[in-house]
Scaffold this motif. Structure first.
Motif, PDB file in Angstrom:
ATOM      1  N   UNK A   1      -2.298   4.657  -4.243  1.00 24.68           N
ATOM      2  CA  UNK A   1      -1.962   5.429  -3.034  1.00 24.68           C
ATOM      3  C   UNK A   1      -3.196   6.079  -2.415  1.00 24.68           C
ATOM      4  N   UNK A   2      -3.135   6.224  -1.111  1.00 25.99           N
ATOM      5  CA  UNK A   2      -4.123   7.053  -0.410  1.00 25.99           C
ATOM      6  C   UNK A   2      -3.548   8.468  -0.375  1.00 25.99           C
TER       7      UNK A   2
ATOM      8  N   UNK B   1      -4.274   2.283   4.058  1.00 25.56           N
ATOM      9  CA  UNK B   1      -2.884   2.101   3.603  1.00 25.56           C
ATOM     10  C   UNK B   1      -1.988   1.527   4.710  1.00 25.56           C
ATOM     11  N   UNK B   2      -2.595   1.034   5.775  1.00 28.76           N
ATOM     12  CA  UNK B   2      -1.803   0.304   6.777  1.00 28.76           C
ATOM     13  C   UNK B   2      -1.076   1.181   7.770  1.00 28.76           C
TER      14      UNK B   2
ATOM     15  N   UNK C   1       0.771  -4.756   6.636  1.00 29.12           N
ATOM     16  CA  UNK C   1       0.377  -3.731   7.607  1.00 29.12           C
ATOM     17  C   UNK C   1      -1.098  -3.354   7.399  1.00 29.12           C
ATOM     18  N   UNK C   2      -1.504  -3.181   6.138  1.00 30.71           N
ATOM     19  CA  UNK C   2      -2.916  -2.856   5.894  1.00 30.71           C
ATOM     20  C   UNK C   2      -3.754  -4.099   6.184  1.00 30.71           C
ATOM     21  N   UNK C   3      -4.733  -3.958   7.031  1.00 27.65           N
ATOM     22  CA  UNK C   3      -5.575  -5.101   7.380  1.00 27.65           C
ATOM     23  C   UNK C   3      -4.976  -5.964   8.473  1.00 27.65           C
TER      24      UNK C   3
ATOM     25  N   UNK D   1       0.855  -1.186   0.000  1.00 26.76           N
ATOM     26  CA  UNK D   1       0.000   0.000   0.000  1.00 26.76           C
ATOM     27  C   UNK D   1       0.892   1.238   0.000  1.00 26.76           C
ATOM     28  N   UNK D   2       0.291   2.387  -0.237  1.00 27.79           N
ATOM     29  CA  UNK D   2       1.092   3.606  -0.373  1.00 27.79           C
ATOM     30  C   UNK D   2       0.347   4.790   0.235  1.00 27.79           C
ATOM     31  N   UNK D   3       1.125   5.711   0.765  1.00 23.68           N
ATOM     32  CA  UNK D   3       0.572   6.965   1.282  1.00 23.68           C
ATOM     33  C   UNK D   3       1.197   8.117   0.499  1.00 23.68           C
ATOM     34  N   UNK D   4       0.374   8.953  -0.088  1.00 23.95           N
ATOM     35  CA  UNK D   4       0.885  10.142  -0.773  1.00 23.95           C
ATOM     36  C   UNK D   4       0.604  11.358   0.096  1.00 23.95           C
TER      37      UNK D   4
END
Ligand code: SF4
Ligand code: SF4
Length: 308
Positions: free
Chosen positions: A258-259, A289-290, A100-102, A81-84
């Motif tokens: 990404x979120x 995104x975990x 990490x996500x979930x 997952x990704x964080x923007x």
């Protein structure tokens, strides 16, 4: 319904939802505890690490657990997952390794699936958190890589593990044995070369956990001085040894979109401390995104990865 037929139905229900699973006798939990204890007392782990990996309350069965007769351990493929984040008008995207996500919701879903099938036969199932990698390896679900990460056939290392105990009797063909190492590790050193910190040691199997970025960035302790800034590439955890591993080529890595966090959300995330609270919308994106982990640790890790 016979025991074999009951477990066949459980496995089919899990498989239908993407879980790879094994069931073992709960009699082996003592062996699992003994294995953990041997590692803790081996002298190969520094005290601070041994204290961190010592049996957690989750390894003790909950009071409401059914009298344990079987243990189900299962793995579900998970995406990166990704964080923007938006900083001064510029977007910066940081990866979050699979699992990490979930982290909380997927194991609960696994237990729900098992419990639903077993309930029809008058049995229950309760989640618990034993040393999952060792459990999966002894149950024949996973093999260890040189990087001490668990690999599951068809999923590689990009998965999440979960376990539950039940009062249903184990199947007659349930297996339990010595953890196995990937055959490929005998002739491969890709992860050892790729690890930036020297956590993977060619002279011993046990990871030098105290040098692993995953351990360091999940810990509340300040980063040691020897950790170089450019080594921080994930919001939490580390992908270095997994992305170079040939065992992960075939399963491949699924990458989630990404979120996006706007300027205001990004500033709040980066400044978060123990008491941080976010809007419901931000919390939902962090969870997707975990990054619904310790807000303070995530803020520290993100600042390190972004160099801000
Ligand atoms: S990179 Fe090579 S040595 Fe490391 S876990 Fe993968 S196969 Fe084993
Ligand atoms: S997770 Fe990162 S720091 Fe830890 S062993 Fe793998 S590459 Fe090295």
């Amino acid at each position: 319904m016979s025991d074999a037929s009951l477990w066949h139905t459980v496995m089919a229900a899990l498989q239908e939802r993407g879980w790879h699973a094994r069931v073992v006798s709960a009699d082996h939990l003592d062996d699992l505890r003994a294995r953990l204890q041997r590692v803790l007392t081996s002298g190969e782990l520094p005290d601070e690490v041994a204290n961190e990996v010592a049996p957690k309350p989750g390894f003790r069965l909950p009071d409401d657990a059914p009298a344990p007769r079987s243990v189900v351990v299962a793995a579900l493929g998970r995406p990166l997952t990704q964080a923007t984040l938006t900083l001064g008008g510029t977007e910066r995207t940081i990866p979050v390794p699979p699992h990490y996500a979930g982290y909380h919701t997927q194991p609960a879903e696994m237990v729900r699936i098992v419990a639903e099938v077993l309930a029809a036969a008058g049995h229950g199932a309760t989640r618990f958190d034993p040393p999952l990698k060792t459990l999966a390896a002894c149950a024949g679900l996973a093999r260890y890589g040189r990087n001490n990460i668990a690999y599951v056939a068809g999923l590689g290392s990009y998965h999440e593990l979960a376990a539950c105990v039940t009062d249903a009797p184990p199947p007659a063909d349930a297996v339990w044995g010595e953890p196995q190492v990937l055959a490929r590790c005998m002739s491969c050193v890709a992860c050892l070369r790729a690890c930036p910190t020297g956590a993977i040691d060619g002279d011993r199997f046990l990871l030098r956990t105290e040098r692993c970025l995953t351990y360091l960035n999940e810990s509340e302790a300040p980063f040691p001085d020897w950790v170089r800034p450019e080594w921080h590439t994930c919001a939490v955890g580390c992908l270095g040894c997994q992305q170079v591993c040939p065992e992960n080529v075939d399963p491949g890595l699924t990458v989630a979109a990404p979120e996006h966090f706007d300027e205001r959300e990004s500033a709040a995330i980066l400044a978060a401390d123990k008491n941080a609270s976010f809007s419901a919308a931000t919390r939902t994106k962090l969870e997707r995104c975990g990054l619904d982990y310790s807000a303070e640790l995530i803020a520290r890790n993100l600042r390190a990865a972004l160099g801000v």
